[in-house]
Design an enzyme around this catalytic site. Sequence first.
Site, mmCIF file in Angstrom:
data_model
loop_
_atom_site.group_PDB
_atom_site.id
_atom_site.type_symbol
_atom_site.label_atom_id
_atom_site.label_comp_id
_atom_site.label_asym_id
_atom_site.label_seq_id
_atom_site.Cartn_x
_atom_site.Cartn_y
_atom_site.Cartn_z
ATOM 1 C CD GLU A 44 -2.851 1.209 2.366
ATOM 2 O OE1 GLU A 44 -2.833 0.310 3.222
ATOM 3 O OE2 GLU A 44 -3.606 2.192 2.414
ATOM 4 N NE ARG A 270 3.930 -8.179 10.493
ATOM 5 C CZ ARG A 270 3.317 -7.379 9.622
ATOM 6 N NH1 ARG A 270 2.278 -7.805 8.946
ATOM 7 N NH2 ARG A 270 3.743 -6.146 9.444
ATOM 8 C CE LYS A 280 3.151 0.001 4.859
ATOM 9 N NZ LYS A 280 2.589 0.060 3.496
HETATM 10 P P1 ATP Z 1 0.827 -1.568 7.689
HETATM 11 O O1 ATP Z 1 2.107 -1.516 8.488
HETATM 12 O O2 ATP Z 1 0.399 -0.232 7.202
HETATM 13 O O3 ATP Z 1 -0.244 -2.425 8.274
HETATM 14 P P2 ATP Z 1 1.885 -3.527 5.908
HETATM 15 O O4 ATP Z 1 3.162 -3.566 6.654
HETATM 16 O O5 ATP Z 1 0.996 -4.693 5.886
HETATM 17 O O6 ATP Z 1 1.090 -2.266 6.322
HETATM 18 P P3 ATP Z 1 1.736 -3.426 3.047
HETATM 19 O O7 ATP Z 1 2.123 -2.303 2.179
HETATM 20 O O8 ATP Z 1 0.323 -3.836 3.065
HETATM 21 O O9 ATP Z 1 2.251 -3.044 4.475
HETATM 22 O O10 ATP Z 1 2.653 -4.672 2.777
HETATM 23 C C1 ATP Z 1 2.997 -5.165 1.517
HETATM 24 C C2 ATP Z 1 3.406 -6.597 1.624
HETATM 25 O O11 ATP Z 1 4.482 -6.730 2.531
HETATM 26 C C3 ATP Z 1 2.273 -7.465 2.153
HETATM 27 O O12 ATP Z 1 2.218 -8.637 1.369
HETATM 28 C C4 ATP Z 1 2.670 -7.770 3.549
HETATM 29 O O13 ATP Z 1 2.185 -9.020 3.946
HETATM 30 C C5 ATP Z 1 4.194 -7.723 3.481
HETATM 31 N N1 ATP Z 1 4.772 -7.349 4.775
HETATM 32 C C6 ATP Z 1 4.511 -6.248 5.495
HETATM 33 N N2 ATP Z 1 5.189 -6.261 6.658
HETATM 34 C C7 ATP Z 1 5.904 -7.413 6.678
HETATM 35 C C8 ATP Z 1 6.798 -8.008 7.609
HETATM 36 N N3 ATP Z 1 7.116 -7.440 8.763
HETATM 37 N N4 ATP Z 1 7.345 -9.198 7.278
HETATM 38 C C9 ATP Z 1 7.060 -9.792 6.112
HETATM 39 N N5 ATP Z 1 6.217 -9.285 5.199
HETATM 40 C C10 ATP Z 1 5.640 -8.108 5.459
#
Ligand code: ATP
Length: 579
Positions: A44, A270, A280
């Site tokens: 996003e 994650r 974020k």
């Molecule tokens: P927010 O922190 O705003 O909830 P988000 O970290 O989920 O958002 P996105 O932009 O939706 O951010 O993430 C893009 C992709 O990165 C998604 O497929 C998400 O699953 C993955 N992602 C985000 N954070 C992690 C993490 N800590 N470890 C592994 N993958 C991640």
Amino acid sequence: MQEKTKTTTPEENGKSLNFIEQLVENDLKEGKNDGRIQTRFPPEPNGYLHIGHAKAICLDFGIAERYGGVCNLRFDDTNPVREDTEYVESIMEDIKWLGFHWENVYYASDYFGQLWDFATQLIKEGHAYVDEQPAEEIARQKGTPTVPGTHSPYRNRPAEESLTLFEKMNSGEIPEGKMVLRAKIDMTASNMHFRDPVIYRVIRIPHHRTGTKWKAYPMYDFAHGQSDYFEGVTHSLCTLEFEVHRPLYDWFLDRLADSSYRPRQTEFNRLNLTYTIMSKRKLLQLVQEKLVTGWDDPRMPTLSGMRRRGYTPESIRKFIHRIGYTKYEAINDISLLEHAVREDLNARAIRVSGVIDPVRLILTNYPEDRVEEMEAINNPEDESMGCRKIKFSRELWIERDDFMEDAPKKYFRLTPGNEVRLKNAYIIKCTGCRKDENGNLTEVYAEYDPMTKSGMPDSNRKVKGTIHWISVPHSLDAEVRLYDRLFMAEDPAAEKEKDFREMLNPHSLIVKKGCKVEEYLRGTKPPDSFQFQRIGYFSTDTDSTEIAPVFNRTVALKDSWKNNQLINIIRQKETTNGR
Ligand code: ATP
Ligand code: MG
């Protein structure tokens, strides 16, 4: 055999397949999707990417690369409130920096029309309705996992009525929060996501790409799977918190798909790292409240911060490869990442001298007007990096703590009467020092032994200590920024009762001015990286100018935080899906 279909690095060869690779190989064996492999990385655009995203990137792009498939970059831009083109650009830059290439760039907002049509279809088929209740009421009727929900009074309104209102939700006649579109599924379902989820809401803020064209926006759950389907994604890889959303993902696709093709969602753990945060929203707060200098502050867990600090993409990829992909939430020790950075820089960084806290050393028996050139090996780990000449003279900068007037027995550096070797030069014997009226050390004195230079008869004479130095007339002033952990708490996100800002490490940045570096570093620019001998790895900061370089300490030579114990704390965390 499996090995033939993969391109692996030597390091990867020794490692067995992770569960996602196994799944992909099974699908290929069974001829699913005509042998097609397609993934996507779906950020996003509401912030900069962090190291957690790198874990998803390495998997999404890595699987496609390895199995001859494609990976697309898809911006999941369904919420105009927090999204911006600045983020779109930074995300692209970071992915390229990590070394990956997308096939196409897509935007979920490109599918707003198709999603609208699908929502309309659901209304007509009796699978969706417009609800006019306030959000709190809808939430109250949801029930709990053990108490079934109750029906909205609007649940059985005629499809025509919902269609008219849905149009109005998008035409600007309905204020935010007054109406939502809900899927009509099952208010008693044990999976809470099936209890008539909201699939559209009104947002009156212009979208970064579609402007004011839309006022009704799809929710994540209504956009994600369908976007995967429109694009032809075969393997939709996401983090574990989406596991409970998967049945809903499939439910929508069953109503949308007109062939047997379905994208398949698979979840992995994650990345969580000690002494930092990955949200974020919180990272944005640090930026907005100026608790850091920006998204690219070298203390941030963002990829732009790590790049500025001097982390290499190779070290990040290696670290992610090492921690692997599982079905269990865990927290990884940040020293594992630092270890990977150190390992990579050890192989590629030129060794130079940098003096962080300088004091003048005078070789009283060395001629005043003499300048010699000493040979220095650029990198003992890599002969091909060659040698360079460094200037030596009577006055040298050394580290203040390489001298001690009253030293303990085991002190092998400069103290009156003691001998040390000056790296790449002579053995010297300390003869004394001078202090100012406040007792502060101002100069150190020593005599050099001309027979101990490389090539001279006594060059192999052994002394216990070696120190680094920089010839005073051949040195350059520099600013050095020393970084430490951004947070004091090992797992700040776990300390729910505390405000995360209270856990910030007040000593995470120490700025040292008046440091000395070799003249060789004049004109250095990012992303140059060096090893300051005996101290650590340093990278040139973007704030540097031609004559006034600024260096970031990327990582110290040794892990001082935890006695160099590279432990990977695997702590079972409770996840919503209860795995
Ligand atoms: P927010 O922190 O705003 O909830 P988000 O970290 O989920 O958002 P996105 O932009 O939706 O951010 O993430 C893009 C992709 O990165 C998604 O497929 C998400 O699953 C993955 N992602 C985000 N954070 C992690 C993490 N800590 N470890 C592994 N993958 C991640
Ligand atoms: Mg997300």
